[in-house]
Every structure is written in structure tokens, then in C-alpha cells.
Write a protein that holds these residues in place. Structure first.
Motif, PDB file in Angstrom:
ATOM      1  N   LEU A 506      -1.284   5.075 -11.556  1.00 47.19           N
ATOM      2  CA  LEU A 506      -2.042   4.728 -10.362  1.00 47.19           C
ATOM      3  C   LEU A 506      -1.363   5.389  -9.178  1.00 47.19           C
ATOM      4  CD1 LEU A 506      -4.222   3.157  -8.806  1.00 47.19           C
ATOM      5  CD2 LEU A 506      -2.665   1.195  -8.752  1.00 47.19           C
ATOM      6  N   LEU A 507      -2.067   6.286  -8.494  1.00 47.77           N
ATOM      7  CA  LEU A 507      -1.522   7.038  -7.362  1.00 47.77           C
ATOM      8  C   LEU A 507      -2.128   6.492  -6.078  1.00 47.77           C
ATOM      9  CD1 LEU A 507       0.198   9.404  -6.290  1.00 47.77           C
ATOM     10  CD2 LEU A 507      -1.813  10.877  -6.626  1.00 47.77           C
ATOM     11  N   TYR A 508      -1.271   5.950  -5.203  1.00 47.15           N
ATOM     12  CA  TYR A 508      -1.727   5.312  -3.969  1.00 47.15           C
ATOM     13  C   TYR A 508      -1.459   6.216  -2.775  1.00 47.15           C
ATOM     14  CZ  TYR A 508      -2.674   1.642  -0.573  1.00 47.15           C
ATOM     15  OH  TYR A 508      -3.210   0.909   0.452  1.00 47.15           O
ATOM     16  N   ALA A 538       1.917   8.549  -2.866  1.00 44.18           N
ATOM     17  CA  ALA A 538       1.935   9.905  -2.320  1.00 44.18           C
ATOM     18  C   ALA A 538       2.160   9.794  -0.813  1.00 44.18           C
ATOM     19  CB  ALA A 538       0.615  10.615  -2.615  1.00 44.18           C
ATOM     20  N   HIS A 539       3.317  10.251  -0.341  1.00 43.62           N
ATOM     21  CA  HIS A 539       3.677  10.120   1.077  1.00 43.62           C
ATOM     22  C   HIS A 539       3.122  11.317   1.857  1.00 43.62           C
ATOM     23  CE1 HIS A 539       6.254   6.756   0.003  1.00 43.62           C
ATOM     24  NE2 HIS A 539       6.802   7.503  -0.938  1.00 43.62           N
ATOM     25  N   VAL A 540       1.812  11.317   2.018  1.00 37.53           N
ATOM     26  CA  VAL A 540       1.099  12.482   2.540  1.00 37.53           C
ATOM     27  C   VAL A 540       1.204  12.565   4.059  1.00 37.53           C
ATOM     28  CG1 VAL A 540      -0.494  12.503   0.594  1.00 37.53           C
ATOM     29  CG2 VAL A 540      -1.051  11.150   2.629  1.00 37.53           C
ATOM     30  N   VAL A 585      -5.533   7.380 -11.920  1.00 39.35           N
ATOM     31  CA  VAL A 585      -6.437   6.653 -11.030  1.00 39.35           C
ATOM     32  C   VAL A 585      -5.880   6.707  -9.614  1.00 39.35           C
ATOM     33  CG1 VAL A 585      -7.504   4.416 -10.510  1.00 39.35           C
ATOM     34  CG2 VAL A 585      -7.196   5.148 -12.893  1.00 39.35           C
ATOM     35  N   ALA A 586      -6.732   6.951  -8.636  1.00 45.58           N
ATOM     36  CA  ALA A 586      -6.334   7.012  -7.234  1.00 45.58           C
ATOM     37  C   ALA A 586      -6.804   5.758  -6.510  1.00 45.58           C
ATOM     38  CB  ALA A 586      -6.922   8.250  -6.563  1.00 45.58           C
ATOM     39  N   GLU A 587      -6.000   5.322  -5.526  1.00 43.46           N
ATOM     40  CA  GLU A 587      -6.375   4.139  -4.753  1.00 43.46           C
ATOM     41  C   GLU A 587      -5.924   4.306  -3.309  1.00 43.46           C
ATOM     42  OE1 GLU A 587      -6.159  -0.756  -4.892  1.00 43.46           O
ATOM     43  OE2 GLU A 587      -4.636   0.406  -5.939  1.00 43.46           O
TER      44      GLU A 587
END
Length: 754
Positions: A506-508, A538-540, A585-587
Motif C-alpha cells: 500500500l503506497l500512501y 511516498a514523500h513527494v 495499491v495507492a491511497e
């Protein structure tokens, strides 16, 4: 067609003819298209679903209920898993518990929670003496009908206040300086407009004072006779500060400050020393502070430094060697801020004297002043830090020592917590990682010793050593290195041959407003990790993890960097063997929901599912309407597409709703709340309608609307656990882990009691 013609506006989820009433639908609802064409900068926009904005139209309510029915039908097979996850969360939680007491003047204040109750209570006990700075230990039996500490006084029973309401939120509570009155605010609809009441703590009765339409809570003056509070305009912009004299009607309240610039919002507070009341006015790029000196009230409110476009600062009162001064955190000398000193008087930026000069490698975020030390909140290399400055004995010798509080973990989050007393000799700090539960420490400034006061209990034999945490680095399209924080159960990636294999992840992500998504612990997340999944943040760009530059590179004309960074992080997880697209999965939520909508359009092949919470997916429509909540104050974040054709084109290039195309999207779960005032329910409602009408391939889209909640979702801990269990079950299903085994829980406690 009449708007009340529900059946013709929305075709409900269908069932075969002749099926019994209550039979789950077998296909999703179909929403009627009612095209509306608008022209902006010579370009036509056609919107088929703008009619869903009319909250009072019965057809709109019917559509939302039909979508809820479809979502329930589509996820009916997960009912057992949802129940299991809820019970796992509950089994890990010490339901009857006590927070670590915090000293404010002559009392220790704390909160309590009780098994079986949605909400807790706030309490206090008297301090044992002037030098009593060690929080008292609770009784072993913290049963609901027993005091947790000797001399306990119940201040607020939140279950009692919430009784009869589907939604309840405590906005804030503040004890008067003489500790005899308690001002508190409540919201029972989710629209974040609070009502302030005042309780006499000597008698337990409520005063006649009632202040409605308040944002947040209220601030006492030093004498305990007046309350200062904030209200909003029609666009939900905090624009007015009022003074309420106890014993009078709200209609008699004095308007202290009215902010007329639509880009600015205001707030009011009191310094830790209790000498100054301050009013902060700020836009996304500019600040201005006013202060009222309780030692000289006849001087009235004074502007410390007049607003100057692009100059951001905040104000803190300090006392060094018996002399008062202001600490100014500002960006006049560089984007990552410096800390300066100034006299207690109106002072222009040119006269501020540097205390901690600007350093491009260190983002200074805040400073707290105490009688013997300062605490600086900063970040470097993507990690939070606490910096202690021990004060000298005279203004010319302001700092006697300067050092960081050190921690050993590779990835962590630290910050001060519960430090309201100017005289306190210790720093209360909070610490967590993605494997270590939230922990409260007292840090002795002189001895530099950390004392663990409490680690959030995790029942079921939880051991942080069973999990591994890492900091990874992805490479963005423009070559920028983007940090990723990731956690997984130790051994989850091991294959039978002793190597590693991909796992579901799970990528937040969030990426806006310079808000940093720092690593944190979550008990509900364990239901993913213990079934073999990983969790990553993900520290975008758009956030603040890597300093002000990180924020500036992810807003306005550079907003695409936020989306490209997230896609780069997803690809990095796949390319390095951590994940595979079909189980990745992205959240994201709110502005992070915009991120989800954008990556769904730009890289649908990378994800096996997407969760978008209260998503800002119709960003262009919102930013074109200056009358909507928050639009004008957001111009410095997103731009003004109504006035600037270039901004219009730039937003139109990424706005999720505008860019829905005939693509094979991954399954999408959109979650919203009917009473949300920040991101209106209509945005995800329109988005799902357009996705269902336009997409090709799987077309597996669900919309879930909470009909009695706001931006933060449902209230009450059990309701919130059920809510999260629903989402986690959907995620596990997308990952192929709905039937995965999970280790049984025992009743061992990991954590420090009290």
C-alpha cells in the motif's frame, strides 16, 4: 424535467425483474447526463454532472444512496473480513486507558478512555507542589467507575455531550487562568462550525454564555473575563476575531479584527508566558501579527511587522536574563527560515537580529520559548529533529548551549508534545516510527536524559522487532531523489530459496501545503502487515519533507512534480523487487485524493487499486468559482485559473475530473462525507459518474458517502475502526490477501502503562 424526478435522474443499481425486495443490485447506478457548457478564456468546458452539486435536490440524495447501495453490494463478500479486521483493531487496543497527565498551572490534566464507549473524558488532579513536574502515576485499576488518580475531577464526559447525535467532535477546550472555568467547543454535524460553552468547574453548571459559528475553540484573556474567538465568511474563510465578555449575549461581542483580503485567514492565541494575546493573519506566502500586551492593555492591538508580500514570520515571547524579547521565525533571509530576536515593540524585518541563521540544509519550522531554554522544531535530510538551546543569563549571552536530541532509528518522527507551562524544566516529546508505537518522553534539558513516560499499548504480543523499516530513494523524471519510507513484517519478502520476492504494498501519498507525511505507527495497519503486505509513504514534492524547496517544486506551475514523483516511487518499488503492479495499491486523501485521481489518469497500469478519500478531484471547477469555500485562499497554492489563461491550461492538464479518458483504470474506491466543507461531496460524486461513463475495461468503481460526517470522516473510535476496516478489507481484496492467514493475537501488552 423536474429536479425532483428521482427515477429519471438516476437509475438505481439494477436487479433482475421479479427479485424479492432488498435483493442486492447486480449493476451500478447510471446517472443522467445534464450537459452544462461554460467558456473560460475562449475554451469551452462541458460538464455532464454539475447538477449533482445541488445538495437539496432529492435526485442528488437518491444518487448518493444508490451509490452506497452498489458499494455495499460490490463489497458484500468482504463482510466477514471487515468484521475480522475490526475485531483485530479492537483486540490490539487497551480500551480503558489514560493519557500521560500534562501540568497546566496548579493541576495535572489528562484524558481517559473506557471500554465500550465511543468517546472519552477529560479530567484533572491538583499538583502536589510548585516543584511537582513529574506526572503522577495512575491507579492500577482504571475502571470507568473509579478515579484513575487521587482527587480526580471530571471536566467533560464526551459520551454525555455526544448523546443523541450521529456525529460529535470536540473542537477545543481551555481552562481560565484561575482554573475555575472551562471553555469548550463542540460540532455535532461535521461542518466544523463549533458552539462554545463555558462550564463552572466549582459547581459543574454551564454558564448562560453560548457562542455559535466558531472555528476551533476560544482563547481566554489573562484576567479570565473575556474569550476571543474566530468566525468564517460565506466562503468558509476565517476572517473575523471577536471578543466576548462573560455574562453578555453574543450579539454584543466586539469585533476586534476583520481581515478583508480574501487571500488571508486569521486566528487568535496566547503566548506561553500568558503576557500577550496575538492575532495571526496569513496567506500561503505572507504573514502579519498583531499583539496585545496584558501589562499595557491601554496601548491596544499593535502590528509587529506589517505584511510584505512573500515575507512569512511568526512570533514567540521569550524572557532572557530578566529582559523580554520576541523570537521571530521568518524567511526574510532565505526560504528555509531563520530565527531572529526583536524588542517587544513594532519592529521591521531590517531590524531583526539573527539567532539561528538561515541554513539551506535545515528547514526551521517552529520555536518554543521556556524559562530556561528554547525548543526548535526543524528537519534535515527528510527527518524531523528537536534542537535545544539552553539560555544564558543575559540578553548579550542569549544561548549557553545548542544541541540536538538524538535517536538511533533509520526512519522516525519526533516532535514536542504537551508543553504548555513556561516554567517547566523538561521537554515533553513524542516519538514514533512505523514499527514503534507512539511514545511520550520527558527530556531533562540539563542532564540530557530521556525518560519514557508511556508507549501506546499494543495488545496481542506485538513486538517491533518483528518488523523491518527502511528509507528508499526513487529517481524522479527530472533526476530528483524522492524519499520513500517503508515497513513490512520481517521475513515477508523471503522466498523458499533464501532470496527476496515482491509483496503486495500500500503506497500512501499527499504532497501539498508543505504538509509532511512523516513516518508514523498505526494499529489498524497491522492488519495489512500481518497478512504479508507492506506499507510505504511516498514523500513527494508539494510536501515539506525536504525543506521549503520541496514544497515550492510541487505547487502552482510545478504541480506535475507531485504526480510524477508518486509514479516514480511506484515504479521504484516495482523495479527494485518490492512490489508488483497488480498488487500495488495507492491511497491518498483530500489533496492526496487529487494525487490519486491524477496518477489514475497518468499511470493506471501501475496499480491494482486506488483509494481516494475526500478527494479534491474536480480542482479546476472549484478554483474557477471564487464563491466556493476556500477557493480564494488557495490561489497561492494552485493558482487563479479564472484570471490567468496559463494557470487555466496548466490546471486543465492535470485536474483528475477533466482528464478522465477511455482507459482501463484499476478498481477505485472513493470515500467522502456529505457535510464536508473543505472538499465538497460533489467532487468524488461527479468523478465516479464520469469514470463509469467513460472508462473501458474493468470499470470497477465504488463511491461511499458518509451521510452524517465531515472532512475527517465519522466520529467515535468504534465507528472510525469500522470505517477503516471497510477500507482495509477492500485494499486486501485488491492485493489478493482477503483470505490470507494472520497470526492469532494473545493478550500480552507491549507498552508502558499509565
Amino acid at each position: 424535467m423536474e429536479s425532483s424526478d428521482v427515477s429519471s435522474a438516476t437509475s438505481p443499481p439494477s436487479t433482475p425483474p421479479g427479485t424479492p425486495p432488498g435483493t442486492p443490485p447486480v449493476s451500478p447506478p447510471v446517472v443522467e447526463r445534464r450537459p452544462v457548457t461554460t467558456e473560460v478564456h475562449g475554451k469551452a468546458r462541458v460538464d455532464d454532472y454539475e447538477w449533482l452539486r445541488d445538495k437539496d435536490d432529492p435526485a442528488v440524495a437518491a444518487y448518493l444512496e444508490a451509490e452506497n447501495a452498489w458499494t455495499q453490494a460490490r463489497t458484500a463478500h468482504l463482510a466477514g473480513l471487515r468484521h475480522t479486521i475490526f475485531e483485530e483493531i479492537r483486540a490490539r487496543t487497551q480500551e480503558t486507558d489514560l493519557s500521560v497527565p500534562t501540568r497546566i498551572r496548579g493541576h495535572w490534566y489528562y484524558s481517559r478512555s473506557f471500554e465500550g464507549r465511543e468517546y472519552g473524558a477529560t479530567c484533572r488532579v491538583p499538583v502536589r507542589g510548585a516543584d511537582d513536574w513529574s506526572p503522577p502515576a495512575p491507579a492500577e485499576d482504571c475502571a470507568a467507575d473509579q478515579p484513575a488518580l487521587p482527587g480526580e475531577q471530571l471536566l467533560l464526559d464526551l459520551n454525555e455531550l455526544a448523546e443523541g447525535h450521529d456525529f460529535f467532535s470536540l473542537g477545543g477546550s481551555s481552562v481560565s487562568p484561575d482554573e475555575q472555568l472551562l471553555a469548550y467547543s463542540t460540532d455535532v454535524t461535521g461542518d466544523e462550525r463549533y458552539t462554545v460553552r463555558v462550564k463552572d468547574l466549582r459547581t459543574g453548571r454551564l454558564l448562560d454564555d453560548e457562542i455559535t459559528g466558531v472555528i476551533g475553540g476560544a482563547t481566554w484573556n489573562r484576567e479570565g473575563t473575556d474569550l476571543y474567538y474566530t468566525t468564517v465568511d460565506e466562503a468558509w474563510r476565517a476572517d473575523k476575531i471577536w471578543r466576548h465578555r462573560l455574562g453578555t449575549a453574543q450579539s454584543e461581542d466586539e469585533l476586534v479584527h476583520h481581515e478583508t483580503d480574501g487571500r488571508f485567514w486569521v486566528g487568535v492565541g496566547r503566548t506561553r508566558t500568558e503576557r500577550f494575546l496575538v492575532i495571526a493573519a496569513g496567506s500561503k506566502t505572507t504573514s502579519e501579527y498583531r499583539y496585545l500586551d496584558a501589562d499595557d492593555p491601554d496601548a491596544g492591538w499593535r502590528v509587529f511587522a506589517e505584511r510584505r508580500e512573500g515575507l512569512e514570520y511568526n512570533l514567540e515571547h521569550a524572557v532572557v536574563g530578566g529582559q523580554d524579547l520576541f523570537l521571530v521565525l521568518h524567511n526574510a533571509t532565505g526560504p528555509d527560515f531563520e530565527i531572529a530576536t526583536a524588542p517587544v515593540a513594532p519592529t521591521p524585518a531590517e531590524q531583526w537580529r539573527p539567532l539561528i541563521p538561515h541554513d539551506p540544509a535545515v528547514r526551521l519550522e517552529d520555536v518554543d520559548a521556556f524559562a530556561g531554554h528554547l525548543v526548535v522544531h526543524q528537519r534535515s535530510d527528510g527527518l524531523t529533529q528537536l534542537r535545544i538551546l539552553e539560555l544564558g543569563d543575559a540578553p548579550e549571552r542569549l544561548v549557553a548551549d545548542d544541541y540536538l536530541v538524538h535517536f538511533d532509528q533509520e526512519v522516525y518522527t519526533v516532535g514536542s508534545a504537551g508543553n504548555p507551562s513556561f516554567e517547566q524544566p523538561t521537554v515533553r516529546l513524542g516519538y514514533t516510527t512505523m514499527a514503534i508505537p507512539s511514545s511520550l518522553y520527558d527530556y531533562d534539558v540539563r542532564s540530557r536524559e530521556l525518560t519514557l513516560l508511556k508507549r501506546t499499548p499494543v495488545l496481542g504480543g506485538y513486538d517491533p522487532a518483528d518488523y523491518e523499516e527502511h528509507r528508499l530513494w526513487a529517481r524522479a523524471e527530472d533526476g530528483e531523489r524522492v524519499p520513500i519510507s517503508i515497513v513490512a513484517r520481517r521475513g515477508a519478502r523471503e522466498d523458499d530459496g533464501g532470496g527476496t520476492r515482491p509483496i503486495p504494498v500500500l503506497l500512501y501519498g499527499y504532497g501539498a501545503y508543505e504538509m509532511s507525511m512523516d513516518p508514523y505507527f498505526s494499529k489498524p495497519r497491522l492488519s495489512l502487515l500481518d497478512r504479508g503486505a507492506g506499507f510505504a509513504i511516498a514523500h513527494v514534492r508539494g510536501g515539506g519533507e525536504m525543506g521549503r524547496r520541496w514544497y515550492d517544486d510541487g505547487k502552482l506551475s510545478r504541480k506535475q512534480n507531485t504526480f510524477s514523483d508518486f509514479i516514480a516511487c511506484a515504479r521504484h518499488l516495482v523495479e527494485t523487487g518490492w512490489a508488483e503492479p497488480h498488487t500495488l495499491v495507492a491511497e491518498g486523501a483530500s489533496a492526496g485524493g487529487l494525487l490519486m485521481g491524477a496518477v489514475a489518469n497518468q499511470a493506471p497500469e501501475l496499480f491494482g487499486g486506488i483509494v481516494a478519500g475526500v478527494p479534491f478531484v474536480d480542482a479546476l471547477t472549484t478554483m474557477l468559482d471564487a464563491g466556493l469555500p476556500l477557493t480564494v485562499t488557495e490561489y497561492d497554492e494552485w493558482g487563479n485559473p479564472e484570471d490567468d489563461p496559463e494557470v487555466f491550461d496548466q490546471m486543465a492538464s492535470y485536474a483528475p475530473y477533466d482528464n478522465v479518458a477511455a482507459l482501463d483504470y484499476p478498481p477505485i474506491l472513493a470515500e467522502t462525507s456529505l457535510n464536508d466543507t473543505r472538499v465538497l461531496y460533489v467532487e468524488p460524486a461527479k468523478w465516479i459518474a464520469r469514470l463509469r461513463a467513460t472508462a473501458v475495461g474493468r470499470r470497477d468503481f465504488c463511491l461511499r458517502t458518509e451521510m452524517a460526517a465531515g472532512h475527517g470522516g465519522v466520529s467515535g473510535r468504534y465507528k472510525s475502526w469500522h470505517d477503516r476496516a471497510f477500507t482495509l478489507a477492500w485494499i486486501l481484496d485488491r492485493m489478493g490477501l482477503a483470505d490470507a492467514p494472520v497470526a492469532p493475537l494473545d493478550q500480552t501488552v507491549t507498552g508502558t502503562p499509565g
